[in-house]
Design a protein around this motif. Structure first.
Motif, PDB file in Angstrom:
ATOM      1  N   ILE A 128      -4.506  43.818 -28.414  1.00 60.69           N
ATOM      2  CA  ILE A 128      -4.210  43.755 -26.977  1.00 60.69           C
ATOM      3  C   ILE A 128      -5.092  42.701 -26.314  1.00 60.69           C
ATOM      4  N   PHE A 129      -6.381  42.702 -26.668  1.00 61.27           N
ATOM      5  CA  PHE A 129      -7.286  41.696 -26.103  1.00 61.27           C
ATOM      6  C   PHE A 129      -6.841  40.292 -26.498  1.00 61.27           C
ATOM      7  N   LEU A 130      -6.557  40.095 -27.770  1.00 61.72           N
ATOM      8  CA  LEU A 130      -6.139  38.770 -28.245  1.00 61.72           C
ATOM      9  C   LEU A 130      -4.884  38.289 -27.536  1.00 61.72           C
ATOM     10  N   GLU A 131      -3.945  39.179 -27.288  1.00 60.41           N
ATOM     11  CA  GLU A 131      -2.699  38.783 -26.639  1.00 60.41           C
ATOM     12  C   GLU A 131      -2.890  38.362 -25.188  1.00 60.41           C
ATOM     13  N   GLN A 132      -4.023  38.693 -24.604  1.00 63.72           N
ATOM     14  CA  GLN A 132      -4.307  38.284 -23.231  1.00 63.72           C
ATOM     15  C   GLN A 132      -4.872  36.872 -23.173  1.00 63.72           C
ATOM     16  N   MET A 133      -5.304  36.356 -24.317  1.00 63.08           N
ATOM     17  CA  MET A 133      -5.937  35.038 -24.388  1.00 63.08           C
ATOM     18  C   MET A 133      -4.881  33.939 -24.544  1.00 63.08           C
ATOM     19  N   GLU A 135      -3.091  30.866 -26.308  1.00 62.16           N
ATOM     20  CA  GLU A 135      -2.779  30.798 -27.737  1.00 62.16           C
ATOM     21  C   GLU A 135      -3.855  30.093 -28.561  1.00 62.16           C
ATOM     22  N   ASP A 136      -4.414  28.984 -28.044  1.00 60.78           N
ATOM     23  CA  ASP A 136      -5.430  28.263 -28.813  1.00 60.78           C
ATOM     24  C   ASP A 136      -6.664  29.129 -29.071  1.00 60.78           C
ATOM     25  N   ILE A 137      -7.064  29.900 -28.113  1.00 59.11           N
ATOM     26  CA  ILE A 137      -8.217  30.792 -28.294  1.00 59.11           C
ATOM     27  C   ILE A 137      -7.842  31.956 -29.200  1.00 59.11           C
ATOM     28  N   ARG A 138      -6.647  32.468 -29.037  1.00 58.63           N
ATOM     29  CA  ARG A 138      -6.171  33.572 -29.884  1.00 58.63           C
ATOM     30  C   ARG A 138      -6.253  33.186 -31.365  1.00 58.63           C
ATOM     31  N   LEU A 139      -5.833  31.983 -31.689  1.00 57.74           N
ATOM     32  CA  LEU A 139      -5.869  31.513 -33.077  1.00 57.74           C
ATOM     33  C   LEU A 139      -7.299  31.428 -33.599  1.00 57.74           C
ATOM     34  N   LEU A 140      -8.220  30.968 -32.743  1.00 58.70           N
ATOM     35  CA  LEU A 140      -9.626  30.880 -33.156  1.00 58.70           C
ATOM     36  C   LEU A 140     -10.248  32.258 -33.415  1.00 58.70           C
ATOM     37  N   ILE A 155     -18.596  34.863 -25.475  1.00 58.16           N
ATOM     38  CA  ILE A 155     -18.641  33.496 -26.008  1.00 58.16           C
ATOM     39  C   ILE A 155     -17.315  32.762 -25.867  1.00 58.16           C
ATOM     40  N   VAL A 156     -16.258  33.481 -25.531  1.00 53.85           N
ATOM     41  CA  VAL A 156     -14.937  32.859 -25.400  1.00 53.85           C
ATOM     42  C   VAL A 156     -14.901  32.050 -24.111  1.00 53.85           C
ATOM     43  N   ARG A 157     -14.505  30.821 -24.230  1.00 51.12           N
ATOM     44  CA  ARG A 157     -14.349  29.937 -23.067  1.00 51.12           C
ATOM     45  C   ARG A 157     -12.937  29.380 -23.100  1.00 51.12           C
ATOM     46  N   PRO A 158     -12.059  29.804 -22.180  1.00 46.41           N
ATOM     47  CA  PRO A 158     -10.707  29.226 -22.166  1.00 46.41           C
ATOM     48  C   PRO A 158     -10.761  27.721 -21.988  1.00 46.41           C
ATOM     49  N   LEU A 159      -9.892  27.033 -22.693  1.00 44.15           N
ATOM     50  CA  LEU A 159      -9.854  25.571 -22.618  1.00 44.15           C
ATOM     51  C   LEU A 159      -8.964  25.100 -21.500  1.00 44.15           C
TER      52      LEU A 159
END
Length: 159
Positions: A128-133, A135-140, A155-159
């Motif tokens: 659920i958390f990953l699906e909110q990110m 796509e590029d961050i989700r893959l990482l 540590i996650v920083r949206p691009l």
């Protein structure tokens, strides 16, 4: 307890928060702890004094005839049950998150963990958390183990 009477005068709880009863009780209990207020009746009457008219009206039957013992735990349970989210409502909010939006990933994670109410995050929570990110961050993050959800979100920083 002699010191408790003096401490009672120094405490004024904020008006009860019907939208976040669990958070309100966490803050109230912190105040009770700081002031060493442990007597059941004292804690109960502080809670009663923090209720607004509408809230008190909704639980007037309890206020008129509280139990002889465990008044504080009783009113805490009643208010949390009356105004808090049910287990199903919390689950629905998790399943239907609106995405990251303009929030930081750490803010989203805090909201999601609050909905868990102490339950350990599981595989579904991670997804659920990953699906909110984005796509590029989700893959990482897809290979991360989520052993520290808050640390990961920080540590996650949206691009």
């Amino acid at each position: 307890m002699p010191g408790e009477e003096q401490n009672e005068v120094l405490l004024k709880l904020p008006t009860f928060w019907t939208t976040q009863p669990q958070v309100w009780f966490e803050q109230a209990e912190a105040q009770f702890h700081i002031r060493q207020i442990t007597a059941d009746d004292t804690r109960y009457y502080y809670v009663v004094s923090a209720l607004d008219q509408n809230t008190a009206g909704r639980i007037i039957d309890y206020l008129r005839e509280p139990p002889h013992e465990n008044k504080y735990e009783g009113i805490k349970t009643l208010l949390n049950t009356t105004f808090g989210l049910t287990r199903q409502e919390r689950a629905a909010k998790l399943l239907h998150m609106d995405g990251l939006g303009d929030r930081k990933p750490s803010e989203l994670m805090n909201e999601m963990l609050a909905l868990m109410e102490g339950h350990k995050p599981c595989l579904l929570f991670e997804q659920i958390f990953l699906e909110q990110m984005p796509e590029d961050i989700r893959l990482l993050l897809a290979q991360d183990t989520f052993t520290d959800p808050r640390g990961l979100a920080a540590i996650v920083r949206p691009l």
